[in-house]
Scaffold this active site. Structure first.
Site, PDB file in Angstrom:
ATOM      1  N   HIS A  63       0.876  -1.177   0.000  1.00 25.04           N
ATOM      2  CA  HIS A  63       0.000   0.000   0.000  1.00 25.04           C
ATOM      3  C   HIS A  63       0.911   1.224   0.000  1.00 25.04           C
ATOM      4  O   HIS A  63       1.570   1.492   1.005  1.00 25.04           O
ATOM      5  CB  HIS A  63      -0.903  -0.002   1.231  1.00 25.04           C
ATOM      6  N   LEU A  64       0.961   1.921  -1.116  1.00 20.07           N
ATOM      7  CA  LEU A  64       1.815   3.117  -1.191  1.00 20.07           C
ATOM      8  C   LEU A  64       1.075   4.366  -0.716  1.00 20.07           C
ATOM      9  O   LEU A  64       1.690   5.409  -0.521  1.00 20.07           O
ATOM     10  CB  LEU A  64       2.341   3.312  -2.620  1.00 20.07           C
ATOM     11  N   ASN A  95      -6.636   0.934  -2.692  1.00 21.02           N
ATOM     12  CA  ASN A  95      -7.465   1.621  -1.682  1.00 21.02           C
ATOM     13  C   ASN A  95      -6.857   2.959  -1.262  1.00 21.02           C
ATOM     14  O   ASN A  95      -6.531   3.194  -0.112  1.00 21.02           O
ATOM     15  CB  ASN A  95      -7.715   0.719  -0.467  1.00 21.02           C
ATOM     16  N   ASP A 306       2.197  -7.078   2.207  1.00 16.34           N
ATOM     17  CA  ASP A 306       1.019  -6.326   2.644  1.00 16.34           C
ATOM     18  C   ASP A 306       1.464  -5.071   3.410  1.00 16.34           C
ATOM     19  O   ASP A 306       0.851  -4.680   4.407  1.00 16.34           O
ATOM     20  CB  ASP A 306       0.086  -7.190   3.501  1.00 16.34           C
TER      21      ASP A 306
END
Lengths: 424, 310, 179
Positions: A63-64, A95, A306
């Site tokens: 998730h960046l 997201n 993750d």
């Protein structure tokens, strides 16, 4: 712009190479792999004695937080953390704010990564618009714009009919579908793995059946639609078994696990440790064992972190109020190398799960060291000992359960397209 | 034997000797509340802050009286009137209170582990007045004090705890405390309200039927059933709950003669306990409340003793 | 550190001293009307019982005996590393308007007596408080004086005086330890 990597121990799973070889890089591509290569005039030479030379590592699940949540992480800091962790490519989850469910957001990510990122960024688009689980997102458009997969990661596609259609549609568009398999009804407002520790701490539990039931459903839907499916962050013994059985009967299922699921158990939550809070939650010793077996027998194809950065204010709160997730890019390699030390995996098997296999699942031309391939290369010092310290982490967020812990092994050089982007 | 903890977060953290010390002190402090001048000067100049994030009359009042009987200055902050309503974090609230130099904070909070969070971050003592479904140590202590007072010892007692174990901090504190002190705990409740692995918390037996837990028991402790908390999926109806897990006179007869009937309050009369039992000869429910003051005086006294000396 | 113990009062001496104190109490109070004894935990309680039985022998009347624990009234409570265990205070009678004789074994700085008097005041308002001690060793830090003394023993501050009781809580001997 030539680079010669000498005296390293090359591990290249795609060619079954596992020996001392030199690699010559020119113009961002691999020119030659062989013994005792001579350095062309003006070439930079890296003496890789004592180092492993592997295909550039790929983390297919990060998730960046860019766009929209840059206070947690952005493409610049996220790719810097990736480079420090030995990763030359990352796939980033949709997201964000706004959600990456259309080609405009996809294009923004790709453009920013190209301009300011240290490593390759492969966007993952949403399965459903706004990750709301109601209407399919424009997968075709996003694929054309550069998305390598679709996922509603963070949330499952709860409606089974919609999941069925998503699988059918993604198959037609030839884009990988990554499922966050969780039954929200069963998970409820659980805070950690359901069981004795949760009872002791007085926290609501997330039972393993929430993951197993959803994994089973998704595997059946993939089987029914004859579509490929990739199951994200597998954490339970049962999910491993469901996937193992499905693979045996020919279902096109692949899956990943994260280093914390084979390193930590629910005991890490004791003391209401918010950096041990994630979804799926840390499970029991038996689950950890099953994850290792799944890695060992090939049921689990990939190790992905993750990587979920959260601001201190989202973690330095009462346990129940804390956000789910931990950062992982900079600790993944040493934690995974421990699998080799523990004889769970051979070095080649591990490197495959961190490069070749994710590349194949995502359908990207990476993960291999062959003549003519893009020169994404990671040099690993398997014996370097170091301690995880807040101020040495490149990630903007510091939410790691491994802070203060000793690690063994780290990236010595991270080379993207023939360019050294990180040097220990 | 001295008490070396800065905080009292739960009975799980205390040894049997420490629990005994707290109970002995409470026994000896009970007399103060019977005097004409119900006050000793012990905590003169100390400030005790009651910070309640959940509504509570009994526990808050009891802690306040306890602090006042020890001559401490007390201050009550309830969530509905505080900055919490304006979105202030627990950490900020705690630091703001800390700046005013309190000595002890007594907190109730709906989130399990809030007190651990707080205790790690502040220099003053933290007493847990109930955190989520985790612990309620003062309730556990006052229950044990009452049992010891009436039955002489805790060792070997059979204590039945009946009701919603899963969501009960009272049950957990009693399980930790009682099993450390040598009692045997028998739990009964609907299977949906028995949390997994609870029998591993101590010398605990889980019974499917209430009668198995109550049979030959020295103590029957009824827990409050909260329909609003149990939600819709855990129980069919209150009527059925009451039929299978309510304490009636007939069920009491299964226990030892002279059994103690306890309830942490507030009671749902006619649901988990019949009025004739609650108000009957076996009921020690009001003694529990009386002992609550003494136990809380003991807790305040011992945590204010200079802190850890190791 | 070696300690050397000298017996400064033996059993017979203690008995004699207590009998004398009992007579002095009667003389001072002109009998036993309104008289109550309150022993300071723990040695004082045993001595209070001894005195009560002598008073009963002499006058044929049972004198009420209570006990007071002064832990909660100590003036060093703020400096204690950890708070001391609290003993039981039992005064099962009203002290309102009574002649209270506080009983302790050794009178030293006077701080214990100050605490005991404060505790007594919280139980009611006595007509008098008098103080009976078996040993007065000097070194007062507060303006406190005993009304009835078994024996005055000049000591140095470093010395320690203890009254030893047998298993039936009867005083056996008083000894002095030099550190």
């Amino acid at each position: 712009m030539n680079l010669l990597i000498k005296n390293g121990h090359v591990i290249n799973p795609s060619q079954n190479l596992d020996e001392k070889l030199d690699i010559l890089v020119a113009d961002g591509k691999i020119m030659e792999i062989g013994k005792k290569l001579a350095a062309p005039k003006g070439a930079e030479v890296i003496d890789a004695k004592g180092l492993l030379v592997t295909p550039g590592l790929i983390d297919m699940h990060v998730h960046l937080r860019d766009p929209g949540l840059e206070y947690k992480e952005d493409i610049v800091t996220g790719t810097r953390a990736a480079a420090a962790g030995g990763f030359t490519s990352v796939a980033c989850m949709p997201n964000t704010g706004p959600v990456n469910d259309n080609k405009a957001v996809t294009s923004y990510i790709i453009a920013k990564a190209k301009a300011e990122g240290l490593v390759n960024v492969f966007p993952v688009g949403a399965i459903t618009q706004g990750i709301k689980g109601e209407n399919l997102a424009e997968m075709g458009d996003m694929k054309e714009a550069g998305c390598v997969a679709v996922s509603d990661d963070g949330k499952p596609v709860s409606n089974p009919e919609l999941m069925r259609r998503a699988l059918e549609y993604a198959k037609g568009m030839e884009i990988t579908l990554i499922s966050h398999s969780e039954d929200l009804g069963l998970a409820g407002d659980g805070q950690m793995n359901d069981g004795f520790t949760a009872t002791e701490l007085g926290l609501k539990g997330i039972p393993w059946v929430a993951e197993n039931a959803a994994t089973a459903r998704d595997v059946f839907l993939a089987e029914f639609t004859d579509s490929p499916i990739h199951i994200a962050h597998v954490s339970t013994k049962g999910a491993v078994q469901i996937i193992r059985d499905a693979k045996a009967r020919g279902v096109k299922v692949t899956c990943e696990t994260a280093p914390h699921y084979f390193t930590l158990t629910e005991d890490a939550v004791r003391g209401y440790e918010t950096n041990a809070k994630m979804n799926p939650p840390l499970r029991t010793g038996a689950d950890v064992q099953a994850i290792k077996e799944g890695l060992s027998d090939g049921t689990i194809d990939a190790v992905a972190t993750d990587h979920a950065p959260h601001h201190l204010d989202e973690k330095d709160v009462e346990y129940t109020l804390a956000s789910n997730g931990i950062i992982g890019l900079e600790t993944s390699l040493p934690l995974s190398l421990a699998l080799v030390a523990d004889k769970v995996l051979s070095p080649s098997q591990l490197i495959a799960k961190m490069s070749l296999n994710p590349a194949r699942i995502l359908g990207i031309d990476r993960g291999t060291l062959t003549q003519g391939a893009v020169a994404d290369i990671t040099l690993i010092d398997p014996n370097a000992e170091w301690v995880v310290e807040t101020d040495k982490l490149e990630s903007k967020s510091k939410n790691s359960p491994f802070l203060g812990k000793k690690m063994k092994g780290r990236a010595a050089y991270t080379i993207v397209g023939g360019k050294v982007v990180y040097k220990a | 034997m001295v008490f070396k903890h800065k905080d009292i977060l739960g009975l799980q953290d205390l040894t049997a000797e420490e629990i005994e010390l707290l109970l002995n002190t409470a026994d000896n402090m009970k007399e103060i509340s019977k005097r004409e001048i119900k006050k000793v000067p012990t905590l003169r100049g100390k400030t005790v802050v009651n910070l309640f994030y959940e509504p509570s009359t009994r526990t808050r009042t009891s802690f306040e009286i306890a602090a006042k009987r020890l001559s401490a200055d007390t201050l009550n902050i309830s969530a509905s009137t505080s900055a919490v309503q304006k979105g202030e974090t627990l950490s900020d609230t705690a630091r703001n209170i800390e700046a005013m130099k309190p000595d002890i904070i007594v907190m109730r909070h709906a989130i399990s582990g809030s007190h651990h969070y707080l205790a790690k971050r502040v220099s003053y003592s933290v007493i847990n007045a109930g955190d989520g479904a985790h612990e309620h140590p003062s309730q556990g202590l006052l229950d044990m004090m009452t049992m010891r007072e009436k039955l002489g010892t805790l060792k070997g007692l059979k204590v039945a705890i009946v009701g919603d174990i899963a969501h009960s901090r009272v049950a957990r504190s009693n399980i930790y405390g009682l099993t450390k002190m040598g009692a045997r705990v028998f739990l009964a409740g609907p299977p949906t309200l028995i949390p997994p692995g609870v029998e591993r918390l101590g010398n605990v037996t889980v019974c499917n039927r209430m009668r198995d837990a109550v049979e030959d028991a020295d103590v029957i402790m009824m827990l409050r059933i909260q329909l609003e908390r149990q939600g819709k999926t855990l129980l069919p109806t209150m009527r059925e709950y009451s039929r299978f897990f309510g304490l009636s006179r007939d069920v009491v007869k299964l226990a030892k003669p002279g059994v103690l009937v306890m309830h942490p309050g507030p009671m749902n009369r006619g649901v988990e306990i019949c009025s004739d039992v609650a108000d009957g000869a076996d009921s020690v429910i009001l003694e529990q409340v009386e002992n609550g003051v003494a136990v809380r005086m003991s807790m305040l006294y011992h945590v204010s003793g200079g802190g850890p000396t190791e | 550190m070696s300690t050397e113990a000298t017996v400064i009062l033996d059993g017979v001496g203690i008995k004699r001293a207590l009998t004398r104190i009992a007579h002095e109490i009667l003389e001072r109070n002109k009998g036993v009307t309104d008289l109550v004894l309150v022993g300071i935990r723990t040695g004082g309680i045993h001595l209070a019982r001894e005195l009560a039985s002598r008073l009963e022998e002499i006058e044929g009347v049972k004198i009420p005996v209570g006990s007071v624990d002064i832990t909660l009234y100590r003036d060093d409570i703020k400096t204690q590393a950890a708070h001391l265990p609290v003993g039981k205070t039992e005064i099962p009678f009203s002290t309102e308007g009574k002649r209270v004789v506080l009983v302790d074994d050794v009178l030293f700085t006077g701080r214990t007596i100050r605490a005991a008097m404060d505790a007594m005041m919280d139980h009611g308002r006595p007509q008098y408080i008098q103080l009976a001690v078996l040993i007065d060793r000097g070194h007062r830090e507060l303006p406190i004086r005993a009304d009835f003394v078994g024996r005055n023993v000049p000591t140095s501050r470093k010395e320690n005086i203890q009254v030893r009781f047998d298993s039936g809580d009867h005083p056996v001997e008083v000894f002095l330890e030099k550190n």
